[in-house]
Design an enzyme around this catalytic site. Structure first.
Site, PDB file in Angstrom:
ATOM      1  N   SER A 284     -67.814 -24.257  15.268  1.00 10.55           N
ATOM      2  CA  SER A 284     -66.573 -24.440  14.505  1.00 10.55           C
ATOM      3  C   SER A 284     -66.441 -23.393  13.394  1.00 10.55           C
ATOM      4  O   SER A 284     -65.325 -22.964  13.080  1.00 10.55           O
ATOM      5  CB  SER A 284     -66.464 -25.860  13.952  1.00 10.55           C
ATOM      6  OG  SER A 284     -67.432 -26.086  12.970  1.00 10.55           O
ATOM      7  N   ASN A 285     -67.552 -22.968  12.812  1.00  6.78           N
ATOM      8  CA  ASN A 285     -67.469 -21.879  11.829  1.00  6.78           C
ATOM      9  C   ASN A 285     -67.030 -20.587  12.500  1.00  6.78           C
ATOM     10  O   ASN A 285     -66.195 -19.849  11.979  1.00  6.78           O
ATOM     11  CB  ASN A 285     -68.816 -21.684  11.126  1.00  6.78           C
ATOM     12  CG  ASN A 285     -68.991 -22.626   9.962  1.00  6.78           C
ATOM     13  OD1 ASN A 285     -68.319 -22.511   8.944  1.00  6.78           O
ATOM     14  ND2 ASN A 285     -69.896 -23.590  10.119  1.00  6.78           N
TER      15      ASN A 285
ATOM     16  N   MET B   4     -79.509 -21.780  15.304  1.00  6.24           N
ATOM     17  CA  MET B   4     -80.647 -22.612  14.916  1.00  6.24           C
ATOM     18  C   MET B   4     -81.989 -21.923  15.164  1.00  6.24           C
ATOM     19  O   MET B   4     -82.879 -22.467  15.811  1.00  6.24           O
ATOM     20  CB  MET B   4     -80.587 -23.957  15.656  1.00  6.24           C
ATOM     21  CG  MET B   4     -79.319 -24.748  15.378  1.00  6.24           C
ATOM     22  SD  MET B   4     -79.056 -25.030  13.611  1.00  6.24           S
ATOM     23  CE  MET B   4     -80.239 -26.335  13.357  1.00  6.24           C
ATOM     24  N   ARG B   5     -82.095 -20.709  14.634  1.00  6.47           N
ATOM     25  CA  ARG B   5     -83.367 -19.998  14.723  1.00  6.47           C
ATOM     26  C   ARG B   5     -83.634 -19.317  13.395  1.00  6.47           C
ATOM     27  O   ARG B   5     -82.700 -18.985  12.660  1.00  6.47           O
ATOM     28  CB  ARG B   5     -83.315 -18.918  15.829  1.00  6.47           C
ATOM     29  CG  ARG B   5     -83.322 -19.462  17.229  1.00  6.47           C
ATOM     30  CD  ARG B   5     -83.527 -18.338  18.238  1.00  6.47           C
ATOM     31  NE  ARG B   5     -84.754 -17.582  17.999  1.00  6.47           N
ATOM     32  CZ  ARG B   5     -85.972 -17.969  18.381  1.00  6.47           C
ATOM     33  NH1 ARG B   5     -86.119 -19.091  19.044  1.00  6.47           N
ATOM     34  NH2 ARG B   5     -87.034 -17.222  18.119  1.00  6.47           N
ATOM     35  N   ILE B   6     -84.907 -19.089  13.127  1.00  6.31           N
ATOM     36  CA  ILE B   6     -85.273 -18.317  11.944  1.00  6.31           C
ATOM     37  C   ILE B   6     -85.404 -16.868  12.385  1.00  6.31           C
ATOM     38  O   ILE B   6     -86.061 -16.567  13.389  1.00  6.31           O
ATOM     39  CB  ILE B   6     -86.603 -18.852  11.351  1.00  6.31           C
ATOM     40  CG1 ILE B   6     -86.387 -20.293  10.869  1.00  6.31           C
ATOM     41  CG2 ILE B   6     -87.087 -17.956  10.217  1.00  6.31           C
ATOM     42  CD1 ILE B   6     -87.659 -21.015  10.516  1.00  6.31           C
TER      43      ILE B   6
ATOM     44  N   HIS C 235     -75.070 -22.237   4.914  1.00  2.05           N
ATOM     45  CA  HIS C 235     -75.969 -23.393   4.857  1.00  2.05           C
ATOM     46  C   HIS C 235     -75.199 -24.583   4.284  1.00  2.05           C
ATOM     47  O   HIS C 235     -74.494 -24.432   3.285  1.00  2.05           O
ATOM     48  CB  HIS C 235     -77.176 -23.051   3.975  1.00  2.05           C
ATOM     49  CG  HIS C 235     -78.155 -24.164   3.894  1.00  2.05           C
ATOM     50  ND1 HIS C 235     -78.989 -24.489   4.942  1.00  2.05           N
ATOM     51  CD2 HIS C 235     -78.386 -25.085   2.921  1.00  2.05           C
ATOM     52  CE1 HIS C 235     -79.706 -25.540   4.616  1.00  2.05           C
ATOM     53  NE2 HIS C 235     -79.364 -25.919   3.393  1.00  2.05           N
TER      54      HIS C 235
ATOM     55  N   ASP D 144     -83.152 -19.702   4.035  1.00  2.00           N
ATOM     56  CA  ASP D 144     -82.054 -20.067   3.122  1.00  2.00           C
ATOM     57  C   ASP D 144     -82.312 -19.600   1.688  1.00  2.00           C
ATOM     58  O   ASP D 144     -81.985 -20.311   0.724  1.00  2.00           O
ATOM     59  CB  ASP D 144     -81.818 -21.603   3.152  1.00  2.00           C
ATOM     60  CG  ASP D 144     -81.526 -22.101   4.559  1.00  2.00           C
ATOM     61  OD1 ASP D 144     -80.876 -21.371   5.328  1.00  2.00           O
ATOM     62  OD2 ASP D 144     -81.956 -23.219   4.890  1.00  2.00           O
TER      63      ASP D 144
HETATM   64  C1  GRF Z   1     -72.945 -25.903   9.974  1.00  4.22           C
HETATM   65  O1  GRF Z   1     -73.021 -27.056   9.183  1.00  4.22           O
HETATM   66  C2  GRF Z   1     -73.741 -24.783   9.349  1.00  4.22           C
HETATM   67  O2  GRF Z   1     -73.720 -24.782   7.960  1.00  4.22           O
HETATM   68  C3  GRF Z   1     -75.129 -25.076   9.845  1.00  4.22           C
HETATM   69  O3  GRF Z   1     -74.946 -25.524  11.173  1.00  4.22           O
HETATM   70  C4  GRF Z   1     -73.637 -26.090  11.315  1.00  4.22           C
HETATM   71  C5  GRF Z   1     -72.959 -25.343  12.437  1.00  4.22           C
HETATM   72  O4  GRF Z   1     -71.740 -25.909  12.789  1.00  4.22           O
HETATM   73  N1  GRF Z   1     -75.990 -23.924   9.689  1.00  4.22           N
HETATM   74  P1  GRF Z   1     -70.760 -25.135  13.766  1.00  4.22           P
HETATM   75  O5  GRF Z   1     -71.557 -24.762  15.014  1.00  4.22           O
HETATM   76  O6  GRF Z   1     -70.236 -23.924  13.063  1.00  4.22           O
HETATM   77  O7  GRF Z   1     -69.681 -26.131  14.085  1.00  4.22           O
END
Ligand code: GRF
Length: 205
Positions: free
Chosen positions: A13-14, A95-97, A114, A150
């Site tokens: 969504s971002n 979801m990775r570092i 974040h 972060d």
């Molecule tokens: C968001 O809350 C972002 O801050 C976190 O993971 C989520 C990702 O959401 N790192 P989306 O995939 O952008 O909907």
């Protein structure tokens, strides 16, 4: 114009908010590619509908920060002309570092969002941590990615109120809506060359 790569793992969504802002000419950037480390990330379809090319760099079998994995990312990024001199890489629910080598390679060109007001609640499940801790306000932070988790210099933060009856889910939704405003804004500032990093701080010029 800079070439933008957005890295996702899930809903995206971002990513969608960023790509829509680009389409509306609110961010002067060329959306080069969306890369997912998961085959089934829902965001991939959304990116394609918005006319952005997508790639999967499957991270199965690569645990933790891994330069071996990140080298694969670099070769895909290069294929889409996202280089240390002309690129911007936005982590959006990726979801990775990232490995220190990757961060060094794209020094100062990797942004992350974040879902908390850093330095509070870094790492995973920030919204749950905020609810359990009992904070009255939380929000989101866009920052430069550095070698830590972060920890990089903060660009913008957005605040939301935490309600007495909030759950992890309800707070996450409210924060996510805020993220969709804050991330495109931070990217625009970056693309306009308005962010200067001074030590661990950023200032607008
Ligand atoms: C968001 O809350 C972002 O801050 C976190 O993971 C989520 C990702 O959401 N790192 P989306 O995939 O952008 O909907």
């Amino acid at each position: 114009m800079l070439n933008l790569a957005i890295l996702i793992s899930g809903g995206g969504s971002n990513m969608e908010a960023i790509l829509k802002a680009v389409k509306k000419h609110k961010i002067p950037v060329n959306p080069s590619v969306v890369i997912s480390n998961k085959q089934d990330a829902l965001g991939l379809g959304i990116a394609q509908k918005l006319g952005t090319r997508t790639e999967i760099v499957d991270s199965h079998g690569y645990k933790g920060a891994s330069w071996e994995y990140d080298k694969k990312l670099v070769s895909v990024l290069e294929k889409y002309n996202v280089h240390p001199k002309n690129g911007l890489i936005c982590l959006a629910g990726f979801m990775r570092i990232m490995s220190p080598e990757f961060i060094k390679h794209y020094k100062g060109r990797v942004l992350n969002i974040h879902p908390a007001i850093l330095p509070s609640f870094p790492g995973l499940h920030s919204q749950r941590q905020a609810v359990e801790y009992g904070v009255k306000y939380s929000g989101c932070t866009v920052h430069f990615a550095d070698e830590g988790v972060d920890t990089g210099p903060i660009i913008i933060q957005g605040i939301v109120k935490v309600h007495d009856n909030d759950t992890e889910e309800t707070l996450s939704k409210r924060i996510l809506r805020k993220e969709h405003h804050v991330y495109p804004k931070a990217i625009r500032l970056f693309c306009e060359g308005k962010i200067k990093v001074k030590g661990r701080k950023t200032v607008l010029v």
